[in-house]
Design a protein around this motif. Sequence first.
Motif, mmCIF file in Angstrom:
data_model
loop_
_atom_site.group_PDB
_atom_site.id
_atom_site.type_symbol
_atom_site.label_atom_id
_atom_site.label_comp_id
_atom_site.label_asym_id
_atom_site.label_seq_id
_atom_site.Cartn_x
_atom_site.Cartn_y
_atom_site.Cartn_z
ATOM 1 N N UNK A 170 -21.188 17.710 -23.178
ATOM 2 C CA UNK A 170 -22.591 17.937 -23.531
ATOM 3 C C UNK A 170 -23.268 18.863 -22.528
ATOM 4 N N UNK A 171 -24.489 19.289 -22.880
ATOM 5 C CA UNK A 171 -25.291 20.126 -21.986
ATOM 6 C C UNK A 171 -25.583 19.433 -20.663
ATOM 7 N N UNK A 172 -25.756 18.114 -20.721
ATOM 8 C CA UNK A 172 -26.022 17.365 -19.475
ATOM 9 C C UNK A 172 -24.897 17.575 -18.472
ATOM 10 N N UNK A 173 -23.661 17.663 -18.987
ATOM 11 C CA UNK A 173 -22.510 17.837 -18.104
ATOM 12 C C UNK A 173 -22.517 19.214 -17.453
ATOM 13 N N UNK A 174 -23.037 20.194 -18.198
ATOM 14 C CA UNK A 174 -23.038 21.571 -17.696
ATOM 15 C C UNK A 174 -23.830 21.701 -16.403
ATOM 16 N N UNK A 175 -24.894 20.926 -16.285
ATOM 17 C CA UNK A 175 -25.754 20.988 -15.098
ATOM 18 C C UNK A 175 -24.944 20.850 -13.805
#
Lengths: 250, 420
Positions: free
Chosen positions: B272-277
């Motif tokens: 997910x995008x959260x992981x990208x952070x």
Amino acid sequence: MRIGLFVTCLTDTLFPGTGQAVVAVLERLGHQVEFPAAQTCCGQMHFNTGYRREATPMARGFTAAFGGYEAVVTPSASCASMVREYFPALAAEAEDPGLARAVAEIGPRTWELSVFLADVLGVSDVGAYFPHRVTYHPSCHSLRMLRVGDAPFRLLRAVRGLDLVDLPDAESCCGFGGTFSVKNADVSAAICADKVAAVRQTGAEVLCAADNSCLMHIGGALTRQRSGVATMHLAEILARTDGDPAAAPR
Amino acid sequence: MTAPEMNAPEMNAPEMNGPHPAMPTYLGMPPFPVAAAAAVADSQLRRNLAHATHTIREKRAGAVAELTDWQALRAAAKAIKDHTLAHLDTYLLRLEDSVTKAGGHVHWAQDAAEANAIVASLVRAAGADQVVKVKSMVTQEIGLNEALAAEGIAALETDLAELIVQLGHDRPSHILVPAIHKNRAEIREIFRREMPDAPAGLTDDPAALAAAARAHLRQAFLSAQVGISGANFAIADTGSLVVVESEGNGRMCVTLPRTLISVVGIEKILPSWRDLEVFLALLPRSSTAERMNPYTSTWTGITPGDGPQDFHLVLLDNGRTSALADHTGRQALRCIRCSACLNVCPVYERTGGHAYGSPYPGPIGAIISPLLRGVTSPVDASLPFASTLCGACYDVCPVAINIPEALVYLRSVPAPSAAS
């Protein structure tokens, strides 16, 4: 404390004076040191060169030789790492629960000398006298596997007469790497050349380390350059007292 | 990246022995100790590599020291990657579904040959005989440029250092700085010799060299019908792809052409995008020692009237599932290609990248190349031994790959033609 001396194959064969020095320092501090004659190489040489199965009997032999001692002390961060970090993997691969239990029991009681003195015994001043300029090479396995921190420096700073000078780029590898020095001799020598240049830049009379393997490698170059810089294991410096004639580097 | 002042190692030209399924460009390389002996004798290479690696090593240490939670970020990145790899079947299908729903097309490639054939047919279908490329390790890995050339399709590298390597008929020698072995005088010579529109009187001033490359590339960006990229990350939930870069050429390639083809290793996926952070905090500091890289491009399928109207994602295995099956080797699939391990490696510092016989040099290359290609060639058999096991690579790795552990393990794997 009843201590077993794990001398290591390299020190036993090439630098026996280091083993004697470990005994001298520990006995000076009031401990009883024994040398189990059944001990062998820890198997790191085999393990790191790809002979994992062949290393397993060494692990088994180690647990047999050193079971029963309150502490096992060795003048090698590299070999202590093998016992503490990799013996459990060997036991698991051998699917030998007895060996797994034995290495889990003995690993935490196996100490590299500087950690044993400075952290386990809590001693900095071991009564040594060594009136020379010394620089210290923190070996890779002492730094990044055992994480001995500043234990060797605390011991060296407490040696009377010793002038400890910083080694530039100290935390870089010397290029030894066990069989790397044979399989990749050109690169090994190239790395060593830079380490030697850094040592000579310090103006030290003596290069000290907690591993004779690195000292053998760097010392080989220093000797051939007729550099006038001696190599001495930490134990041998700590063993020197003002009773020794001139406390001279070896 | 701009190319630092580097000189080329005088390497023996490797002999080419025929087709190779995984990384065709590098077939026939001699074992590491042989190639390394030539490299360590190159005084210019030695001096320049020492300067470049020490400089970026110190900068990285400074950039990392600014973050008080570096070790926590590192642990999080490791955990995210391990979770994703353990559930790769789920996330790959989710990514395929998301990309398809966003108007893209997903292709599956088992090996380099399949991936190259898919890309070539897509380029032909777009009616193009020239493509512009974003810097991409995976297309180096599969030898895409050579495969396209065999089909009559010209692939133009648009990253400055990759362009230098391509114009010089050379090979990359560093993951992040592929022309690290060239100095600016040599780059000027390459431009004058190989770049028809190089300005008369071109000097070796870095700004002049960059301006010449910029002018050379501009027309290609504006006229290209097809762009080809890799991706640093692929987000399963949304089907978004992410490219992290420094020059802006990547942004041009993923926005200007009508057709965009992205070749992505199956291990690049994040849930997910959260992981990208987490990874956008770790990657720039580890690779270029920047708090944040200048350009981060993301795209999700197609957007009518804006950017590419035809988007293809080629998901590549090429040895990754066999690496995943390896209990010790699988941690190498966490790699985010930052190259921090190269810059601290005492071996890489003395040999440079060509001796590793792979687009993936340095400590990570010494485990990834044998894992992806299998230990069948003299160079791959020698790579696990190309390390002193000093552990500096493990210490700096932002995804905590225990490279020494993997090297020692690979040394124990029997090699049919082991040269060590």
